[in-house]
Design a protein around this motif. Structure first.
Motif, mmCIF file in Angstrom:
data_model
loop_
_atom_site.group_PDB
_atom_site.id
_atom_site.type_symbol
_atom_site.label_atom_id
_atom_site.label_comp_id
_atom_site.label_asym_id
_atom_site.label_seq_id
_atom_site.Cartn_x
_atom_site.Cartn_y
_atom_site.Cartn_z
ATOM 1 N N MET A 183 1.241 -1.056 -0.536
ATOM 2 C CA MET A 183 0.013 0.060 -0.153
ATOM 3 C C MET A 183 0.601 1.288 0.533
ATOM 4 S SD MET A 183 -3.248 1.119 2.455
ATOM 5 C CE MET A 183 -1.740 1.248 3.863
ATOM 6 N N LYS A 184 0.817 1.874 -1.233
ATOM 7 C CA LYS A 184 1.573 3.391 -1.176
ATOM 8 C C LYS A 184 0.482 4.399 -0.411
ATOM 9 C CE LYS A 184 4.111 6.001 -2.363
ATOM 10 N NZ LYS A 184 6.099 6.177 -2.112
ATOM 11 N N LEU A 185 1.721 4.623 0.778
ATOM 12 C CA LEU A 185 1.127 5.902 2.016
ATOM 13 C C LEU A 185 1.664 7.301 0.606
ATOM 14 C CD1 LEU A 185 1.544 4.098 4.897
ATOM 15 C CD2 LEU A 185 -0.091 4.820 3.639
ATOM 16 N N LYS A 186 0.156 8.175 0.875
ATOM 17 C CA LYS A 186 0.729 9.420 0.297
ATOM 18 C C LYS A 186 0.354 10.233 1.623
ATOM 19 C CE LYS A 186 -0.452 8.597 -4.172
ATOM 20 N NZ LYS A 186 -1.028 9.020 -5.347
ATOM 21 N N GLY A 187 -0.816 10.045 2.661
ATOM 22 C CA GLY A 187 -0.553 11.764 3.312
ATOM 23 C C GLY A 187 -1.672 12.460 3.089
ATOM 24 N N LEU A 188 -1.699 13.369 3.324
ATOM 25 C CA LEU A 188 -2.794 15.043 3.414
ATOM 26 C C LEU A 188 -2.664 15.251 2.261
ATOM 27 C CD1 LEU A 188 -4.671 14.949 7.100
ATOM 28 C CD2 LEU A 188 -4.834 13.515 5.285
ATOM 29 N N THR A 189 -3.196 16.564 1.811
ATOM 30 C CA THR A 189 -2.453 17.227 0.883
ATOM 31 C C THR A 189 -2.797 18.429 1.832
ATOM 32 O OG1 THR A 189 -4.784 17.519 0.216
ATOM 33 C CG2 THR A 189 -3.448 16.426 -1.184
ATOM 34 N N GLU A 190 -2.111 19.429 1.569
ATOM 35 C CA GLU A 190 -2.254 21.287 2.063
ATOM 36 C C GLU A 190 -4.429 21.531 2.559
ATOM 37 O OE1 GLU A 190 -0.472 22.454 4.291
ATOM 38 O OE2 GLU A 190 1.110 21.137 3.315
ATOM 39 N N VAL A 191 -4.763 21.187 1.768
ATOM 40 C CA VAL A 191 -6.400 21.427 1.536
ATOM 41 C C VAL A 191 -6.960 20.248 3.122
ATOM 42 C CG1 VAL A 191 -8.098 21.428 0.502
ATOM 43 C CG2 VAL A 191 -6.482 22.744 -0.729
ATOM 44 N N GLU B 49 10.234 22.030 27.525
ATOM 45 C CA GLU B 49 10.307 20.401 26.405
ATOM 46 C C GLU B 49 9.166 20.558 25.623
ATOM 47 O OE1 GLU B 49 11.502 17.580 27.592
ATOM 48 O OE2 GLU B 49 12.982 19.332 28.469
ATOM 49 N N GLU B 50 7.894 20.833 25.166
ATOM 50 C CA GLU B 50 7.268 21.015 24.566
ATOM 51 C C GLU B 50 7.897 21.891 22.336
ATOM 52 O OE1 GLU B 50 3.749 23.272 25.644
ATOM 53 O OE2 GLU B 50 3.099 21.325 26.871
ATOM 54 N N ALA B 51 8.497 22.613 23.117
ATOM 55 C CA ALA B 51 8.990 23.273 22.164
ATOM 56 C C ALA B 51 10.240 22.295 21.447
ATOM 57 C CB ALA B 51 9.950 24.488 21.894
ATOM 58 N N LYS B 52 10.066 20.982 21.834
ATOM 59 C CA LYS B 52 11.610 20.230 21.438
ATOM 60 C C LYS B 52 10.953 18.727 20.877
ATOM 61 C CE LYS B 52 14.917 21.339 24.854
ATOM 62 N NZ LYS B 52 15.581 20.488 25.936
ATOM 63 N N GLU B 53 9.732 19.183 20.599
ATOM 64 C CA GLU B 53 8.744 17.603 20.611
ATOM 65 C C GLU B 53 8.123 18.201 18.658
ATOM 66 O OE1 GLU B 53 5.199 17.262 22.871
ATOM 67 O OE2 GLU B 53 6.751 16.475 24.649
ATOM 68 N N MET B 54 8.828 16.981 18.179
ATOM 69 C CA MET B 54 8.629 17.033 16.440
ATOM 70 C C MET B 54 7.912 15.947 15.827
ATOM 71 S SD MET B 54 9.640 21.021 15.638
ATOM 72 C CE MET B 54 10.138 20.477 14.261
ATOM 73 N N ALA B 55 7.793 15.945 14.704
ATOM 74 C CA ALA B 55 6.905 14.666 14.788
ATOM 75 C C ALA B 55 7.253 14.345 12.636
ATOM 76 C CB ALA B 55 5.273 14.727 14.555
ATOM 77 N N LYS B 56 7.673 13.500 12.288
ATOM 78 C CA LYS B 56 7.812 13.401 10.944
ATOM 79 C C LYS B 56 6.519 12.929 9.948
ATOM 80 C CE LYS B 56 10.943 10.733 12.615
ATOM 81 N NZ LYS B 56 11.206 10.944 13.355
ATOM 82 N N VAL B 57 5.919 13.705 9.377
ATOM 83 C CA VAL B 57 4.381 13.497 8.691
ATOM 84 C C VAL B 57 4.673 13.005 6.981
ATOM 85 C CG1 VAL B 57 3.291 14.122 10.306
ATOM 86 C CG2 VAL B 57 3.646 15.734 8.710
ATOM 87 N N LEU B 58 3.615 12.361 6.749
ATOM 88 C CA LEU B 58 3.314 12.225 4.813
ATOM 89 C C LEU B 58 2.505 13.740 4.748
ATOM 90 C CD1 LEU B 58 3.685 9.093 4.508
ATOM 91 C CD2 LEU B 58 5.638 10.220 3.731
ATOM 92 N N ASP C 67 -3.792 12.730 9.904
ATOM 93 C CA ASP C 67 -2.527 11.756 8.898
ATOM 94 C C ASP C 67 -1.624 11.138 9.128
ATOM 95 O OD1 ASP C 67 -1.102 14.427 8.059
ATOM 96 O OD2 ASP C 67 -1.090 15.890 10.333
ATOM 97 N N ILE C 68 -0.926 10.621 8.137
ATOM 98 C CA ILE C 68 -0.177 9.495 8.637
ATOM 99 C C ILE C 68 1.673 9.772 8.933
ATOM 100 C CG2 ILE C 68 1.098 7.809 7.022
ATOM 101 C CD1 ILE C 68 -1.605 7.625 6.842
#
Length: 603
Positions: free
Chosen positions: A1-9, A100-109, A126-127
């Protein structure tokens, strides 16, 4: 399954429909509001009344100017010190949280590309790509890959939970943290990598709900309740005492000098003098220094704890801790060490060892190879890196036994990681020019294939009598031990008959100091209840060893059993409750609420 994630819209639409991923933070009250709220304290109100009376008496020439000034200083110190101290502590806590919150990042498609964004920008749908070391940014479902997750932030248990895609579309309960498909914000990925689809964000996540709950207004502390009662008693005493003094002064004047009371003004003068005497006596009875003293002492103690890197947000919490009547305690890391350890090893004829140094050299070499080389963790400069919790426990055992240098990793021919179908991992090495395969895994699967065992002298003997070994394993399981079998076979694979090397007992051991601490707390009249996310059998075994379950009247409940009971039924059980297993975060909040309704001071 090819995951693409959300568009900006789609991102914008999701944010408008489901909200942001920010957690609601109830801002601390400004300093001026804390000071004003301080004036609603019953003892402070009595001091304010005393201040007004003293000012009136000074104006009448019945008191010295420094008397109302002293009361005013006592009020300002009592209210100001506690308000300022609490305001500073809350600001420090807020600054640490924001840092601590300022350091929290996430990798999304997004639009088919992997992007790194701040956690607050994550939206429903979000994926998110997750891998070892990542803190999960939201609640969601694993859609690809397999990961192991540390959920101790929610259930207090460091045992890793395996999560993967729900390929068979099985039904599961999202409230059950041990389900194999759903992951939660605030938990940490220990191993593996995969993609999760975000289903809940912000305050609707389980972590968000708990965060909101702990920010709710707290109850009055025992000291505040006692001072409130004292203030009420002083008020009652004041009314009654003042009336009695006025009547006594007037009666005395009538009996001793009644002939002089001939007109209205003489009577008014007598009544005014009587009121003055009464007010003076009552004002002198007010403990002006008590609120000031308690505020100074609590503020001083909070500063002392800050030097020990303990941040006290509410200084009244220090006083509450000294008035506990019911203590809810976590298991892992509090009553237990918080990490798995090798407790003992047993051979096929149930010869038990606690240390490698107690073993025959050849048997010891087999154990080192079977659990050290056949291991996903690595020892480096005394530190244990990688592997799961079991592998780290085994490697720690070897490091503590100074056996790491005995592992001949250069002799490794092949290594096969743990196979969930076969229930074991294996490694093939070259020893004396021949291939030998070592396996470790589920003991019941390994022992059923064993025809021989290595005895305490390192000799290979037929495994004929298995009852002793089975009985030993049942006993260890009853002690909440995690059992691991180690065996070997000649050749490049482990498909044939096996020779049993040992059965290891592994457990998160009870801390020695915890047993003494629990006994001391119980002797002080405080009821201790262990609340854990672990299974009931393990929880009961640990509780018995720690001294929590000592009587037949002591009660141990699971989360499911707790949920079946009404609050009234729970109140009946509460005095005898000692263990709650498989506990959910919502169970903990309910236990605290019900206990407080029973007037317990809960910690």
């Amino acid at each position: 399954m090819k995951l693409k994630g959300l568009t900006e819209v789609e991102v914008q639409k999701s944010r408008e429909e489901h909200g942001t991923n920010e957690l609601t933070q109830i801002p601390p009250d400004p300093l001026w509001k804390k000071i004003l709220e301080g004036f609603t304290d019953p003892m402070i109100i009595i001091l304010l009344v005393a201040l007004v009376v003293q000012v009136i008496m000074v104006c009448m020439g019945k008191a010295e100017w420094f008397e109302p000034v002293g009361v005013l200083i006592a009020i300002l110190i009592a209210n100001g010190v506690s308000s300022i101290s609490e305001y500073r502590q809350e600001n420090k806590a807020s600054a640490l949280r924001q840092e601590e919150e300022a350091k929290e990042m996430a990798k999304v498609l997004r639009d088919g590309n992997l992007k790194e964004i701040h956690v607050s920008e994550v939206v429903v749908g979000d994926i998110v790509f997750v891998q070892a070391g990542d803190k999960l940014p939201a609640d969601g479902t694993i859609v690809e890959g397999n990961i192991r997750v540390d959920q101790s932030a929610l259930n207090g248990e460091t045992e890793e939970a395996k999560k993967g895609p729900n390929e068979k579309d099985e039904k599961f309960d999202k409230k059950d943290l041990l389900n194999g498909f759903y992951v939660y914000r605030g938990t940490v990925v220990c191993g593996g990598e995969g993609y999760m689809r975000v289903d809940e964000v912000g305050d609707t996540t389980l972590f968000g709900q708990l965060a909101l709950e702990v920010q709710e207004d707290t109850r009055a502390t025992p000291l505040q309740i006692k001072l409130g009662k004292l203030a009420k008693q002083i008020s009652v005493f004041g009314y009654i005492g003042a009336g009695a003094i006025i009547v006594a002064v007037i009666l005395k004047a009538i009996l001793t000098n009644g002939s002089s009371l001939t007109d209205f003004w003489s009577w008014m003068t007598l009544i005014l003098n009587a009121i003055t005497v009464a007010v003076t006596v009552i004002v002198c009875a007010v403990p002006e220094g008590l609120p000031m003293l308690t505020s100074i002492l609590l503020s001083f103690q909070s500063l002392r704890m800050a030097k020990d890197n303990v941040l006290v947000r509410k200084i009244n919490g220090l006083e509450t801790a000294g008035s506990l009547s019911l203590l809810f305690s976590d298991k892992t890391g509090t009553i237990t060490e918080g990490k798995l350890s090798v407790v003992e090893l047993a051979t096929g004829n149930v010869k038990v060892y606690q240390k490698l140094s107690e073993m025959d050299k050849s048997l010891s070499l087999d154990v080192i190879t079977g659990i050290g080389i056949n291991n996903g963790a690595v020892a480096s400069e005394g530190a244990i890196i990688g592997g799961n919790s079991t592998d780290r426990a085994l490697m720690t055992f070897l490091v503590d036994s100074d056996a790491v240098n005995s592992m001949a990793k250069e002799d490794v021919k092949s290594f096969n990681a743990f196979d969930s179908a076969k229930k074991y991992s294996s490694v093939t090495i070259i020893r004396d020019g021949k291939s030998v395969t070592y396996i470790k895994g589920a003991p019941e699967r390994i022992i059923e294939r064993c025809t021989h065992y290595i005895d305490e002298k390192g000799q290979r003997k037929p495994l004929v009598e298995r009852n002793y070994l089975t009985s030993y394993m049942d006993t260890q399981a009853g002690r909440s031990m995690r059992l691991l079998g180690v065996a070997k076979a000649d050749g490049d694979n482990a498909d044939g008959d096996l020779t049993l090397i040992c059965v290891l007992s592994i457990r998160d051991n009870v801390r020695k100091e915890a047993i003494d601490a629990i006994k001391e707390v119980q002797n002080a009249g405080i009821q201790v209840v262990m609340v854990t996310g672990d299974r009931k059998e393990t929880a009961v075994a640990i509780a018995k060893e720690a001294g929590l379950l000592t009587s037949k009247d002591d009660v141990a409940l699971t989360s499911a059993e707790l949920g079946e009971k009404t609050d009234d039924e729970l109140k009946e059980i509460m005095p005898h409750l000692r263990v709650v297993s498989r506990a959910l975060p919502t169970d903990k909040s309910r236990l605290v609420r019900v206990a407080q309704e029973m007037d317990y001071v809960v910690g």
